[in-house]
Scaffold this motif. Structure first.
Motif, PDB file in Angstrom:
ATOM      1  N   VAL A 226       0.849  -1.196   0.000  1.00  0.00           N
ATOM      2  CA  VAL A 226       0.000   0.000   0.000  1.00  0.00           C
ATOM      3  C   VAL A 226       0.886   1.248   0.000  1.00  0.00           C
ATOM      4  O   VAL A 226       1.818   1.351   0.805  1.00  0.00           O
ATOM      5  CB  VAL A 226      -0.929  -0.002   1.236  1.00  0.00           C
ATOM      6  N   PRO A 227       0.638   2.203  -0.896  1.00  0.00           N
ATOM      7  CA  PRO A 227       1.463   3.415  -0.936  1.00  0.00           C
ATOM      8  C   PRO A 227       1.502   4.118   0.427  1.00  0.00           C
ATOM      9  O   PRO A 227       0.471   4.285   1.081  1.00  0.00           O
ATOM     10  CB  PRO A 227       0.755   4.282  -1.985  1.00  0.00           C
ATOM     11  N   GLY A 228       2.712   4.493   0.849  1.00  0.00           N
ATOM     12  CA  GLY A 228       2.881   5.182   2.120  1.00  0.00           C
ATOM     13  C   GLY A 228       2.909   4.273   3.326  1.00  0.00           C
ATOM     14  O   GLY A 228       3.041   4.752   4.456  1.00  0.00           O
ATOM     15  N   ARG A 229       2.787   2.952   3.111  1.00  0.00           N
ATOM     16  CA  ARG A 229       2.746   2.010   4.243  1.00  0.00           C
ATOM     17  C   ARG A 229       3.964   2.147   5.140  1.00  0.00           C
ATOM     18  O   ARG A 229       3.872   2.016   6.359  1.00  0.00           O
ATOM     19  CB  ARG A 229       2.649   0.583   3.707  1.00  0.00           C
ATOM     20  N   TRP A 230       5.125   2.400   4.560  1.00  0.00           N
ATOM     21  CA  TRP A 230       6.371   2.388   5.323  1.00  0.00           C
ATOM     22  C   TRP A 230       6.892   3.783   5.647  1.00  0.00           C
ATOM     23  O   TRP A 230       8.039   3.933   6.075  1.00  0.00           O
ATOM     24  CB  TRP A 230       7.419   1.581   4.559  1.00  0.00           C
ATOM     25  N   GLU A 231       6.038   4.802   5.446  1.00  0.00           N
ATOM     26  CA  GLU A 231       6.422   6.170   5.807  1.00  0.00           C
ATOM     27  C   GLU A 231       6.130   6.376   7.288  1.00  0.00           C
ATOM     28  O   GLU A 231       5.133   6.961   7.680  1.00  0.00           O
ATOM     29  CB  GLU A 231       5.642   7.185   4.955  1.00  0.00           C
ATOM     30  N   ARG A 232       7.019   5.870   8.139  1.00  0.00           N
ATOM     31  CA  ARG A 232       6.807   5.919   9.587  1.00  0.00           C
ATOM     32  C   ARG A 232       8.156   5.814  10.267  1.00  0.00           C
ATOM     33  O   ARG A 232       9.181   5.496   9.657  1.00  0.00           O
ATOM     34  CB  ARG A 232       5.872   4.795  10.043  1.00  0.00           C
ATOM     35  N   ASP A 233       8.157   6.068  11.565  1.00  0.00           N
ATOM     36  CA  ASP A 233       9.395   6.038  12.335  1.00  0.00           C
ATOM     37  C   ASP A 233       9.742   4.612  12.739  1.00  0.00           C
ATOM     38  O   ASP A 233       8.860   3.757  12.926  1.00  0.00           O
ATOM     39  CB  ASP A 233       9.256   6.895  13.602  1.00  0.00           C
TER      40      ASP A 233
END
Length: 421
Positions: A226-233
């Motif tokens: 899913v797009p943005g799934r791994w945009e996290r700390d």
């Protein structure tokens, strides 16, 4: 003319290689068994404490799976010259500090369903309780995760993966996920690269994989993509790396690096080396993708994994397991004596390494400590392996780990020749 004959020969051999590799393993896709195990067991409670024994031994009733058979001839484990009598071996009960026999601790404190003790590759003790049989494949759940790190280490040794490269370099479908650029293969192998996830996100991941009810038709890799799934700390607290979406990344990357399903990699690099008595099972999602906590083995074949590590250290030149991996697992912790809350109950000096536990105290001892007491103890110096399948009513507790350690210590002493105790 000679040039074109050479090209033709190479092309023919290259095309035949997948067929030659496939001859060592037979992998069959098995649909979920639709027969009910009872009116009170469903997709959301099959791993609840009261259902553990039937759930761990009947995963095919709840999820699809791959049946993996190595075509190499199986080797029946031979009995040791001296068998251990569990009722005669004494250990300290961590719960009340009383001396009790090991059979009592296994059956009553650990809720054990089976134990196999190998001394120098021979069976020194074997016992089953509560309906578990030697032929039954038991689901390892989080105990699968260290074996993914082992497969990853083999891939690194074979030049298929570079430890300092971002994991997304090996998964084309995730190449656009910029958040994965900070997660290297090394960090994922070591279990240090974990992201912050909300309970709701983890619930969605479990549903996508099929562990619980929900919208899982798209499969776990669709969820990962899913797009943005791994945009996290990244998570700040240390974790065991046992279970989480990151494990699915490692599994996917290994499969991509070999250009074959993970089940085939596992069979080719590990299972057939065991000369197993029984096949393995690997749970999948609805799309047929293997899951990072989905391996199931018989108890004897689980014990063989420990013996494989011992033999790899003794004869590293003939093993595909890289020597640096074994030495990293066994290397002394030196002056480091602190232990994390995740390892409470074990001796000081115990550390998590590549999903395995480097045990404090005597040197050259490691373990896989999966949920519910399922565990594999390996003592390289004594050439001793202790495999336990259990149904402890909680995934992990200090009391469970302390009891395992007492059982390991008592069996290690009892397994030695009388003059060496």
């Amino acid at each position: 003319m000679k040039y074109w004959l050479t090209v033709l020969l190479v092309s023919m051999l290259s095309g035949a290689w997948p067929l030659l590799a496939a001859e060592t393993c037979v992998i069959e896709s098995v649909a979920r068994d639709s027969r009910s195990l009872g009116p009170w067991i469903d997709q959301d409670n099959w791993l609840a404490a009261e259902n553990l024994r039937i759930g761990l031994q009947s995963p095919g009733h709840f999820m699809p799976l791959l049946r993996i058979d190595a075509t190499t001839a199986g080797a029946v484990l031979r009995p040791a010259s001296r068998m251990l009598e569990l009722e005669r071996i004494r250990a300290r009960d961590p719960l009340d500090q009383q001396q009790r026999d090991v059979a009592f601790l296994l059956a009553t404190r650990l809720y054990a369903d089976g134990v196999v003790v190998l001394r120098d590759g021979r069976v020194a003790s074997e016992r089953y309780w509560n309906g578990l049989a030697a032929r039954d494949q038991r689901l390892l759940l989080g105990g699968t995760r260290p074996l993914l790190s082992l497969l990853g280490a083999i891939a690194v040794a074979q030049g298929k993966m570079a430890p300092d490269r971002a994991i997304s370099r090996y998964i084309p479908a995730l190449s656009g996920q910029s958040g994965l650029r900070k997660l290297s293969v090394r960090r994922l192998l070591e279990g240090e690269g974990r992201f912050e996830w909300s309970p709701e996100e983890l619930g969605d991941w479990l549903a996508a994989a099929g562990w619980r009810s929900g919208a899982g038709a798209g499969g776990v890799r669709s969820w990962l993509s899913v797009p943005g799934r791994w945009e996290r700390d990244l998570a700040s607290a240390a974790t065991s790396g046992e279970a989480g979406p990151e494990g699915e990344l490692l599994l996917w990357a290994i499969a991509e690096s070999y250009r074959m399903p993970l089940a085939q990699v596992f069979c080719q690099e590990i299972l057939r080396k065991l000369r197993p008595e029984h096949g393995a099972l690997w749970l999948t999602d609805a799309r047929g993708s293997e899951l990072s906590t989905g391996l199931a083995l018989s108890l004897r074949d689980f014990a063989r994994l420990g013996q494989l590590l011992i033999d790899a250290r003794s004869n590293s030149r003939r093993s595909r397991i890289p020597s640096w991996f074994i030495e990293t697992l066994t290397a002394s912790a030196g002056l480091r004596t602190a232990k994390t809350a995740e390892l409470a109950g074990l001796r000081n000096g115990s550390e998590l390494r590549y999903g395995f536990v480097h045990l404090g105290g005597a040197q050259n001892r490691i373990a896989i400590i999966g949920p519910y007491g399922n565990s594999l103890y390996v003592d390289f110096d004594r050439r001793l392996v202790i495999a336990v399948y259990a149904a402890y009513p909680r995934e992990h507790t200090a009391a469970m780990r302390a009891t395992l350690e007492q059982v390991w210590d008592a069996l290690a002493v009892a397994a030695q020749p009388p003059g060496k105790r």
